[in-house]
Design a protein around this motif. Sequence first.
Motif, mmCIF file in Angstrom:
data_model
loop_
_atom_site.group_PDB
_atom_site.id
_atom_site.type_symbol
_atom_site.label_atom_id
_atom_site.label_comp_id
_atom_site.label_asym_id
_atom_site.label_seq_id
_atom_site.Cartn_x
_atom_site.Cartn_y
_atom_site.Cartn_z
ATOM 1 N N ASN A 1 0.834 -1.210 0.000
ATOM 2 C CA ASN A 1 0.000 0.000 0.000
ATOM 3 C C ASN A 1 0.864 1.253 0.000
ATOM 4 O O ASN A 1 0.588 2.200 -0.742
ATOM 5 C CB ASN A 1 -0.941 0.003 1.205
ATOM 6 C CG ASN A 1 -2.030 -1.026 1.093
ATOM 7 O OD1 ASN A 1 -2.364 -1.478 0.001
ATOM 8 N ND2 ASN A 1 -2.584 -1.421 2.209
ATOM 9 N N GLU A 2 1.892 1.253 0.831
ATOM 10 C CA GLU A 2 2.791 2.400 0.877
ATOM 11 C C GLU A 2 3.480 2.601 -0.474
ATOM 12 O O GLU A 2 3.624 3.734 -0.947
ATOM 13 C CB GLU A 2 3.838 2.207 1.971
ATOM 14 C CG GLU A 2 4.779 3.381 2.110
ATOM 15 C CD GLU A 2 5.840 3.174 3.184
ATOM 16 O OE1 GLU A 2 6.529 4.154 3.480
ATOM 17 O OE2 GLU A 2 5.976 2.041 3.700
ATOM 18 N N ASN A 3 3.857 1.514 -1.105
ATOM 19 C CA ASN A 3 4.494 1.583 -2.413
ATOM 20 C C ASN A 3 3.559 2.225 -3.440
ATOM 21 O O ASN A 3 3.976 3.090 -4.216
ATOM 22 C CB ASN A 3 4.928 0.192 -2.864
ATOM 23 C CG ASN A 3 5.747 0.212 -4.123
ATOM 24 O OD1 ASN A 3 6.471 1.155 -4.402
ATOM 25 N ND2 ASN A 3 5.636 -0.849 -4.911
ATOM 26 N N GLU A 4 2.303 1.825 -3.440
ATOM 27 C CA GLU A 4 1.326 2.405 -4.368
ATOM 28 C C GLU A 4 1.136 3.899 -4.094
ATOM 29 O O GLU A 4 1.054 4.697 -5.021
ATOM 30 C CB GLU A 4 -0.011 1.665 -4.281
ATOM 31 C CG GLU A 4 0.042 0.252 -4.835
ATOM 32 C CD GLU A 4 0.515 0.187 -6.275
ATOM 33 O OE1 GLU A 4 0.064 1.000 -7.104
ATOM 34 O OE2 GLU A 4 1.356 -0.679 -6.572
ATOM 35 N N GLU A 5 1.083 4.253 -2.814
ATOM 36 C CA GLU A 5 0.949 5.667 -2.457
ATOM 37 C C GLU A 5 2.161 6.468 -2.934
ATOM 38 O O GLU A 5 2.015 7.586 -3.443
ATOM 39 C CB GLU A 5 0.789 5.814 -0.945
ATOM 40 C CG GLU A 5 -0.537 5.311 -0.415
ATOM 41 C CD GLU A 5 -0.590 5.259 1.107
ATOM 42 O OE1 GLU A 5 0.367 5.716 1.777
ATOM 43 O OE2 GLU A 5 -1.597 4.755 1.627
ATOM 44 N N MET A 6 3.343 5.899 -2.773
ATOM 45 C CA MET A 6 4.565 6.583 -3.188
ATOM 46 C C MET A 6 4.619 6.736 -4.713
ATOM 47 O O MET A 6 5.045 7.770 -5.222
ATOM 48 C CB MET A 6 5.813 5.844 -2.704
ATOM 49 C CG MET A 6 6.002 5.826 -1.195
ATOM 50 S SD MET A 6 6.252 7.474 -0.523
ATOM 51 C CE MET A 6 4.749 7.691 0.389
ATOM 52 N N LYS A 7 4.157 5.730 -5.436
ATOM 53 C CA LYS A 7 4.109 5.829 -6.899
ATOM 54 C C LYS A 7 3.186 6.971 -7.322
ATOM 55 O O LYS A 7 3.511 7.740 -8.231
ATOM 56 C CB LYS A 7 3.633 4.513 -7.513
ATOM 57 C CG LYS A 7 4.664 3.415 -7.483
ATOM 58 C CD LYS A 7 4.080 2.144 -8.099
ATOM 59 C CE LYS A 7 5.056 0.987 -8.053
ATOM 60 N NZ LYS A 7 4.448 -0.241 -8.618
ATOM 61 N N ALA A 8 2.037 7.065 -6.662
ATOM 62 C CA ALA A 8 1.094 8.146 -6.983
ATOM 63 C C ALA A 8 1.710 9.502 -6.653
ATOM 64 O O ALA A 8 1.569 10.464 -7.426
ATOM 65 C CB ALA A 8 -0.214 7.951 -6.215
ATOM 66 N N LYS A 9 2.402 9.586 -5.537
ATOM 67 C CA LYS A 9 3.045 10.845 -5.141
ATOM 68 C C LYS A 9 4.127 11.230 -6.144
ATOM 69 O O LYS A 9 4.270 12.403 -6.500
ATOM 70 C CB LYS A 9 3.644 10.693 -3.737
ATOM 71 C CG LYS A 9 4.190 11.957 -3.166
ATOM 72 C CD LYS A 9 3.085 12.933 -2.863
ATOM 73 C CE LYS A 9 3.635 14.144 -2.135
ATOM 74 N NZ LYS A 9 2.640 15.170 -1.937
#
Length: 90
Positions: free
Chosen positions: A65-73
């Motif tokens: 989940n954190e990885n997906e959030e970081m990709k979006a950021k």
Amino acid sequence: MPSFQTPESKKEEFRKYLEKSGVIDALTRVLVGLYEEPERPQNAIDYIKRYMGAPANVDVDAIRNENEEMKAKIKELTRTVEELNSSLWF
């Protein structure tokens, strides 16, 4: 005309894939290691994870989940940088 595989041929193809990629050897080594342990670990899954090199007590779902959030950021910041660069160079 589509080619159809029987369930047996699919299984055999998958088995060959696992063998070629080294998965069967790795699983065999970890299971032999578990078998040869003088005292059986309380949690065999954790033993296998440690043997295979996974860090202990890691929440994989949280990391994903954190990885997906970081990709979006990163996408958002990249857009911002592009907008700022274009406004500087008219």
